[in-house]
Design a protein around this motif. Structure first.
Motif, PDB file in Angstrom:
ATOM      1  N   SER A  39       0.888  -1.171   0.000  1.00 17.15           N
ATOM      2  CA  SER A  39       0.000   0.000   0.000  1.00 17.15           C
ATOM      3  C   SER A  39       0.917   1.209   0.000  1.00 17.15           C
ATOM      4  O   SER A  39       2.136   1.058   0.142  1.00 17.15           O
ATOM      5  CB  SER A  39      -0.854   0.010   1.273  1.00 17.15           C
ATOM      6  N   GLU A  66      -5.980  -3.283  -1.288  1.00 21.06           N
ATOM      7  CA  GLU A  66      -5.590  -1.870  -1.217  1.00 21.06           C
ATOM      8  C   GLU A  66      -5.725  -1.158  -2.558  1.00 21.06           C
ATOM      9  O   GLU A  66      -5.323   0.000  -2.685  1.00 21.06           O
ATOM     10  CB  GLU A  66      -4.131  -1.747  -0.736  1.00 21.06           C
ATOM     11  N   TRP A  68      -8.167   0.106  -3.892  1.00 21.04           N
ATOM     12  CA  TRP A  68      -9.017   1.307  -3.793  1.00 21.04           C
ATOM     13  C   TRP A  68      -8.146   2.568  -3.755  1.00 21.04           C
ATOM     14  O   TRP A  68      -8.543   3.607  -4.243  1.00 21.04           O
ATOM     15  CB  TRP A  68      -9.948   1.238  -2.578  1.00 21.04           C
ATOM     16  N   GLU A  69      -6.933   2.426  -3.201  1.00 14.24           N
ATOM     17  CA  GLU A  69      -6.011   3.574  -3.175  1.00 14.24           C
ATOM     18  C   GLU A  69      -5.613   3.966  -4.594  1.00 14.24           C
ATOM     19  O   GLU A  69      -5.432   5.142  -4.887  1.00 14.24           O
ATOM     20  CB  GLU A  69      -4.720   3.222  -2.407  1.00 14.24           C
ATOM     21  N   GLU A  71      -7.425   3.423  -7.274  1.00 10.18           N
ATOM     22  CA  GLU A  71      -8.633   3.953  -7.913  1.00 10.18           C
ATOM     23  C   GLU A  71      -8.819   5.433  -7.553  1.00 10.18           C
ATOM     24  O   GLU A  71      -9.205   6.237  -8.394  1.00 10.18           O
ATOM     25  CB  GLU A  71      -9.829   3.108  -7.444  1.00 10.18           C
ATOM     26  N   GLN A  72      -8.506   5.777  -6.310  1.00  9.44           N
ATOM     27  CA  GLN A  72      -8.654   7.170  -5.851  1.00  9.44           C
ATOM     28  C   GLN A  72      -7.692   8.116  -6.543  1.00  9.44           C
ATOM     29  O   GLN A  72      -7.963   9.306  -6.629  1.00  9.44           O
ATOM     30  CB  GLN A  72      -8.377   7.251  -4.340  1.00  9.44           C
ATOM     31  N   GLU A  73      -6.538   7.576  -6.965  1.00  4.66           N
ATOM     32  CA  GLU A  73      -5.530   8.438  -7.611  1.00  4.66           C
ATOM     33  C   GLU A  73      -5.237   7.910  -9.005  1.00  4.66           C
ATOM     34  O   GLU A  73      -4.088   7.785  -9.426  1.00  4.66           O
ATOM     35  CB  GLU A  73      -4.246   8.459  -6.770  1.00  4.66           C
ATOM     36  N   GLU A  74      -6.306   7.599  -9.683  1.00  5.84           N
ATOM     37  CA  GLU A  74      -6.216   6.892 -10.960  1.00  5.84           C
ATOM     38  C   GLU A  74      -5.215   7.504 -11.946  1.00  5.84           C
ATOM     39  O   GLU A  74      -4.505   6.785 -12.634  1.00  5.84           O
ATOM     40  CB  GLU A  74      -7.619   6.839 -11.582  1.00  5.84           C
ATOM     41  N   THR A 105     -12.279  -4.401  -1.477  1.00  2.89           N
ATOM     42  CA  THR A 105     -12.374  -3.524  -2.643  1.00  2.89           C
ATOM     43  C   THR A 105     -13.205  -4.263  -3.692  1.00  2.89           C
ATOM     44  O   THR A 105     -13.050  -5.476  -3.825  1.00  2.89           O
ATOM     45  CB  THR A 105     -10.952  -3.229  -3.189  1.00  2.89           C
TER      46      THR A 105
END
Ligand code: NI
Length: 267
Positions: A39, A66, A68-69, A71-74, A105
């Protein structure tokens, strides 16, 4: 001389005695280990370990839980990860894959970033450490499509013998750790009995998966001899032979040892 191919010494379970433990393990024959950053936070703490200890290398990637991290900062996360992987002691992409057990996720998000990180490994010509739990078929499908020719470790392999045969035919390595010492590990024992010694990577996944008789306790690389004993017994080999061949396997897999020294001089 033992090479632990998969460890998490940045875990908070080691906060009380990390330096003392790592120094002792190295003195007692853990010649190398790969700490796995999974992560953003764990990649940073893995860097710190690799900077502090000569014998520690790093595998870097986003664990399926992890992703999703990512995806948040694609837009920025892959260039960021690529940058981390150019560090001199970064030797693999991982652990990446699919985890349908925790389902932390969404599965389609996991699959998307599993694919993108496989592409990154190919681009950078790095070996890959795979984490797959309760996702046997989807993992196989994606690796059949995208994993051809990659150097790849099925970390903590826990699926069937049939599937192990497929992965071995694809040229992959299988990670073997504490589970092999458990009484109820029938499937894992079948796989180890069948597979060539040359494809086994010894690992702890510490602080998790301590071998018997320490099951449930904190694991560390100093318990790998119990795993070696179990493999030697299952395969009817001397423990020295298992230790020696597995050390060679780990060095070949990660490109560490004589060939890694040459590679770094050439950079
Ligand atoms: Ni792990």
């Amino acid at each position: 001389m033992i090479f632990d191919t998969h460890a998490h010494y940045d875990d908070e379970q080691f906060d009380g005695d990390r330096d003392e433990l790592l120094e002792r393990l190295h003195r007692e024959g853990i010649v190398n280990l790969v700490n796995v950053g999974y992560s953003k936070a764990s990649i940073a703490s893995t860097h710190a370990l690799a900077d502090r200890y000569d014998f520690i290398y790093e595998a870097l990637g986003f664990h399926p839980d992890e992703t999703w991290e990512m995806e948040q900062e694609e837009e920025t996360i892959l260039p960021w990860l690529r940058e981390q992987l150019t560090r001199p002691k970064a030797v693999a992409v991982g652990e990446i894959g699919l985890d349908y057990y925790w389902d932390k996720t969404p599965r389609e998000v996991q699959r998307k970033w599993f694919r993108r990180q496989l592409e990154l490994a190919r681009e950078l010509n790095l070996p890959v450490v795979i984490h797959s739990r309760e996702a046997a078929q989807d993992t196989m499908d994606i690796l059949r499509e995208m994993g051809q020719g990659l150097t790849l470790d099925m970390h903590c392999y826990s699926y069937s013998l049939e599937m192990a045969k497929d992965y071995l035919n694809m040229g992959y390595y299988l990670g073997v750790g504490g589970v092999i010492t458990f009484k109820n590990a029938r499937k894992s024992k079948e796989v180890v009995e069948y597979m060539p010694l040359e494809r086994i990577l010894l690992e702890t996944d510490c602080p998790y998966l301590a071998p018997a008789p320490f099951r449930g306790k904190r694991n560390d690389s100093g318990k790998i001899p119990l795993v070696i004993d179990a493999i030697a017994q299952i395969k009817g080999l001397e423990r020295e032979q298992v230790e020696e061949v597995c050390l060679e396997n780990a060095r070949r897999f990660y490109g560490i040892g004589h060939s890694a020294d040459v590679r770094r001089e050439n950079l």
